[in-house]
Design an enzyme around this catalytic site. Structure first.
Site, PDB file in Angstrom:
ATOM      1  N   ASP A   1       0.835  -1.218   0.193  1.00 29.95           N
ATOM      2  CA  ASP A   1       0.000   0.070  -0.174  1.00 29.95           C
ATOM      3  C   ASP A   1       0.931   1.232   0.254  1.00 29.95           C
ATOM      4  O   ASP A   1       1.875   1.436   0.833  1.00 29.95           O
ATOM      5  CB  ASP A   1      -0.830  -0.060   1.342  1.00 29.95           C
ATOM      6  CG  ASP A   1      -1.856  -1.080   1.115  1.00 29.95           C
ATOM      7  OD1 ASP A   1      -2.087  -1.898   0.185  1.00 29.95           O
ATOM      8  OD2 ASP A   1      -2.914  -1.117   2.034  1.00 29.95           O
TER       9      ASP A   1
ATOM     10  N   ASP B   1     -15.369  -3.889  -1.807  1.00 32.00           N
ATOM     11  CA  ASP B   1     -14.998  -3.465  -0.227  1.00 32.00           C
ATOM     12  C   ASP B   1     -16.272  -3.319   0.432  1.00 32.00           C
ATOM     13  O   ASP B   1     -17.046  -2.390   0.145  1.00 32.00           O
ATOM     14  CB  ASP B   1     -13.989  -2.248  -0.199  1.00 32.00           C
ATOM     15  CG  ASP B   1     -12.695  -2.352  -0.858  1.00 32.00           C
ATOM     16  OD1 ASP B   1     -12.194  -3.475  -1.162  1.00 32.00           O
ATOM     17  OD2 ASP B   1     -12.254  -1.223  -1.267  1.00 32.00           O
TER      18      ASP B   1
END
Length: 247
Positions: free
Chosen positions: A11, A132
């Site tokens: 990330d 998500d």
């Protein structure tokens, strides 16, 4: 056991390799200053596909770390997939042109269906849909907002439009080291009839083995982030364990 891939995650925020807790930008841990070297390390340990998230891009609504992502794609021999802020065909084309193997469409899958269907129609298996979910409903904009769309409904609709791969994150499990929500992942795979890559909550090697046991039911892999950085999962050992289970 069918094919199951472990995707080590990187990330990126501010050019660094970080992890957030439940997508909260205020709860960030910097694990490494050099994401390129992290990617090369995962490859050296046997990683066969690397997962990149442009956190700055997810928040901004357009890719931000293109140069760094392109460098990672050039410096490793394995494929990389990238998500974070992809909202236009130009964004998708640019990243694929940088050597990215698969792009992940998240927020736009809810907010711009015409774009999402156009990308699926043009690029097919080079596109994954990132779903998500928070309490079963799709979250968008770097998890900052929650829609009124159910995750399974979205998956069914986009599978009908050509989506072959979904990346499913249960936000309540992400970064919490509590194990993945296996039933929710299986349910999404069943509802969509497509391959689902699990994300969020993978804490120990046994979590991966539990997921891999359902490879023949559509769970095609798992993204692993924090557990690799804290050392609770050893990538090479986990890959070997999964491979052993497949024999």
């Amino acid at each position: 056991m069918s094919s199951f891939v472990i995707y080590p995650a990187i990330d990126i925020r501010g050019g660094k390799c970080v992890r957030l807790v439940q997508g909260d930008y205020a709860r960030e841990t910097v694990y490494n200053e050099n994401p390129v070297e992290v990617a090369r390390s995962w490859e050296a340990q046997g990683g066969s596909f690397i997962h990149l998230v442009d956190l700055d891009g997810a928040k901004a609504g357009h890719p931000v770390n293109d140069a760094l992502i392109g460098e990672i794609a050039r410096r490793v021999q394995v494929p990389v997939q990238v998500g974070g802020g992809l909202r236009t065909l130009a964004d998708v084309e640019r990243l694929l042109g940088l050597g990215v193997s698969r792009v992940i469409i998240g927020t736009a899958a809810i907010e711009d269906r015409a774009f999402t269907e156009a990308v699926l129609g043009t690029y097919g298996d080079k596109v994954a849909i990132g779903i998500d979910a928070r309490n079963g409903f799709v979250a968008t904009r770097g998890w900052l907002e929650t829609s009124e769309v159910q995750a399974e409904v979205l998956a069914k609709e986009l599978a009908a439009k050509g989506a072959e791969t979904f990346i499913f994150t249960d936000i309540s499990r992400d970064g919490m080291m509590q194990g993945p929500n296996v039933e929710a992942i299986r349910s999404l795979a069943q509802a969509s009839g497509r391959t689902v890559i699990a994300s969020g909550g993978v804490t120990v090697q046994d979590d991966l083995l539990k997921l891999a046991a359902y490879a023949d039911q559509g769970i095609g892999g798992a993204i692993v982030g924090k557990a690799l950085y804290t050392g609770s999962i050893d990538l090479a050992e986990a890959i070997a364990a999964i491979s052993g289970g497949a024999n």
